[in-house]
Each structure stands twice: as C-alpha cells, then as structure tokens.
Write a protein that holds these residues in place. Structure first.
Motif, mmCIF file in Angstrom:
data_model
loop_
_atom_site.group_PDB
_atom_site.id
_atom_site.type_symbol
_atom_site.label_atom_id
_atom_site.label_comp_id
_atom_site.label_asym_id
_atom_site.label_seq_id
_atom_site.Cartn_x
_atom_site.Cartn_y
_atom_site.Cartn_z
ATOM 1 N N SER A 200 -3.504 4.818 -2.665
ATOM 2 C CA SER A 200 -2.344 4.027 -1.979
ATOM 3 C C SER A 200 -2.693 2.667 -2.556
ATOM 4 N N LEU A 201 -2.007 2.081 -3.418
ATOM 5 C CA LEU A 201 -2.238 0.489 -3.637
ATOM 6 C C LEU A 201 -0.955 -0.370 -3.632
ATOM 7 N N GLY A 202 -1.407 -1.464 -3.239
ATOM 8 C CA GLY A 202 -0.430 -2.618 -3.087
ATOM 9 C C GLY A 202 0.154 -2.847 -4.515
ATOM 10 N N TRP A 203 1.269 -3.400 -4.501
ATOM 11 C CA TRP A 203 1.702 -4.061 -5.732
ATOM 12 C C TRP A 203 1.267 -5.621 -6.347
ATOM 13 N N CYS A 204 1.280 -5.403 -7.622
ATOM 14 C CA CYS A 204 0.783 -6.685 -8.104
ATOM 15 C C CYS A 204 1.809 -7.778 -7.759
ATOM 16 N N GLY B 235 0.844 -1.433 -0.008
ATOM 17 C CA GLY B 235 -0.006 -0.166 0.068
ATOM 18 C C GLY B 235 0.892 1.149 0.107
ATOM 19 N N SER B 236 2.124 1.335 -0.268
ATOM 20 C CA SER B 236 2.910 2.233 -0.118
ATOM 21 C C SER B 236 2.962 3.095 -1.237
ATOM 22 N N ALA B 237 2.719 2.624 -2.487
ATOM 23 C CA ALA B 237 2.886 3.294 -3.751
ATOM 24 C C ALA B 237 1.599 3.977 -4.019
ATOM 25 N N VAL B 238 2.023 5.310 -4.483
ATOM 26 C CA VAL B 238 0.477 6.353 -4.610
ATOM 27 C C VAL B 238 0.264 6.479 -6.162
ATOM 28 N N TRP B 239 -0.806 6.006 -6.486
ATOM 29 C CA TRP B 239 -1.052 6.055 -7.977
ATOM 30 C C TRP B 239 -1.901 7.193 -8.207
ATOM 31 N N ALA B 240 -1.900 7.912 -9.269
ATOM 32 C CA ALA B 240 -3.215 8.599 -9.843
ATOM 33 C C ALA B 240 -3.885 7.706 -10.758
ATOM 34 N N ARG B 241 -5.341 7.678 -10.603
ATOM 35 C CA ARG B 241 -6.145 7.171 -11.343
ATOM 36 C C ARG B 241 -7.107 8.192 -11.920
ATOM 37 N N TRP B 242 -7.511 8.135 -13.151
ATOM 38 C CA TRP B 242 -8.334 8.928 -13.689
ATOM 39 C C TRP B 242 -9.297 8.177 -14.655
ATOM 40 N N ALA B 243 -10.364 8.861 -15.166
ATOM 41 C CA ALA B 243 -11.219 8.614 -16.231
ATOM 42 C C ALA B 243 -11.768 9.894 -16.788
ATOM 43 N N GLY B 244 -11.478 10.165 -18.042
ATOM 44 C CA GLY B 244 -11.719 11.616 -18.329
ATOM 45 C C GLY B 244 -11.074 12.679 -17.603
ATOM 46 N N LYS B 245 -11.673 13.414 -17.109
ATOM 47 C CA LYS B 245 -10.757 14.663 -16.414
ATOM 48 C C LYS B 245 -11.127 14.411 -14.728
ATOM 49 N N ASN B 246 -11.621 13.346 -14.362
ATOM 50 C CA ASN B 246 -11.807 12.800 -12.917
ATOM 51 C C ASN B 246 -10.614 12.249 -12.321
ATOM 52 N N LEU B 247 -9.794 12.978 -11.418
ATOM 53 C CA LEU B 247 -8.750 12.420 -10.946
ATOM 54 C C LEU B 247 -8.791 12.007 -9.455
#
Length: 128
Positions: A71-75, A55-67
């Motif tokens: 914090s997501l764990g690794w695959c 859970g230590s990686a911070v990801w930006a997730r977006w669809a269209g302009k909604n960002l």
C-alpha cells in the motif's frame, strides 16, 4: 522517456486471494511495469486504488520473480496545470507525464493517419 517493458505473470496464491476477497477480486493476469525505463531492477504496477486516500493504492512491486504487494501513497508532484503524477510517492525515474508507452504512441500515430481531426497533435510538423 520510454516506459519500462518488464512484464510479470501474477498468479496470486489462494491465501492471498482469500485475504483480499472483501476488498478486491484478485485474478491471474500479466503485470506491466508503469515506471520509466531507467528505474533499476524494482518494477511496479498499480493493482487498484481505494479512492485516492493516502496509502490506499495497492501496488505490485517485483524484482525478477520476487513479487510483493504494498500500500503506497501517491506522488505529490503536479504539473503547472495541476495534473497529478499517477505513480507512488518516492518512485524512481521520471514522473508519469514524462513517461511514454511506445506501443500506445505508435497506435496513436497510426490512428491519426485516418482520424487527423481527433489527433491534432499529430498534424504537420510532428516528428515520429
């Protein structure tokens, strides 16, 4: 599989910059989706990793302009040589080792023309 070509301008609001100031310096920049091209509408780009902890990686997730930031764990998937995927757990589409960035691939092929000893994988018999 080719990498998704989605790009989003990331302009974090001052309140978000202040919230993360003690952890990471957030600046305006362009985010490039890191997923394979067949993943659907929800794009993703890793902003930073705090040492590989769950859970230590911070990801930006977006669809269209909604960002949103998450914090997501690794695959947990590994290649037979134990190479890690490099994407978040439960990601859609292919694992990172099956995703090719066509721009980087084109640059490698161009460099290989003059530096073939550094790029043996592009020797005779390689198809472009």
């Amino acid at each position: 599989m080719n990498k998704c070509t989605a790009v989003l301008r990331f302009d974090p609001p001052d309140r978000v910059v202040a919230l993360f100031a003690s952890v990471h310096r957030l600046e305006s920049r362009h985010l490039l989706c890191e997923l394979g091209e067949d993943h659907g509408d929800d794009h993703a780009a890793m902003l930073w990793d705090e040492g590989g902890r769950p859970g230590s990686a911070v990801w930006a997730r977006w669809a269209g302009k909604n960002l949103r930031l998450a914090s997501l764990g690794w695959c947990s998937a590994l290649t037979p040589d134990e190479e890690a995927c490099g994407l978040f757990g439960g990601h859609p589409s292919a694992h990172a080792w099956d995703v090719t960035d066509p721009t980087l691939e084109a640059l490698r092929q161009e460099l290989a023309k003059g530096l073939s000893d550094l790029f043996p994988e592009y020797g005779e018999g390689h198809e472009s």
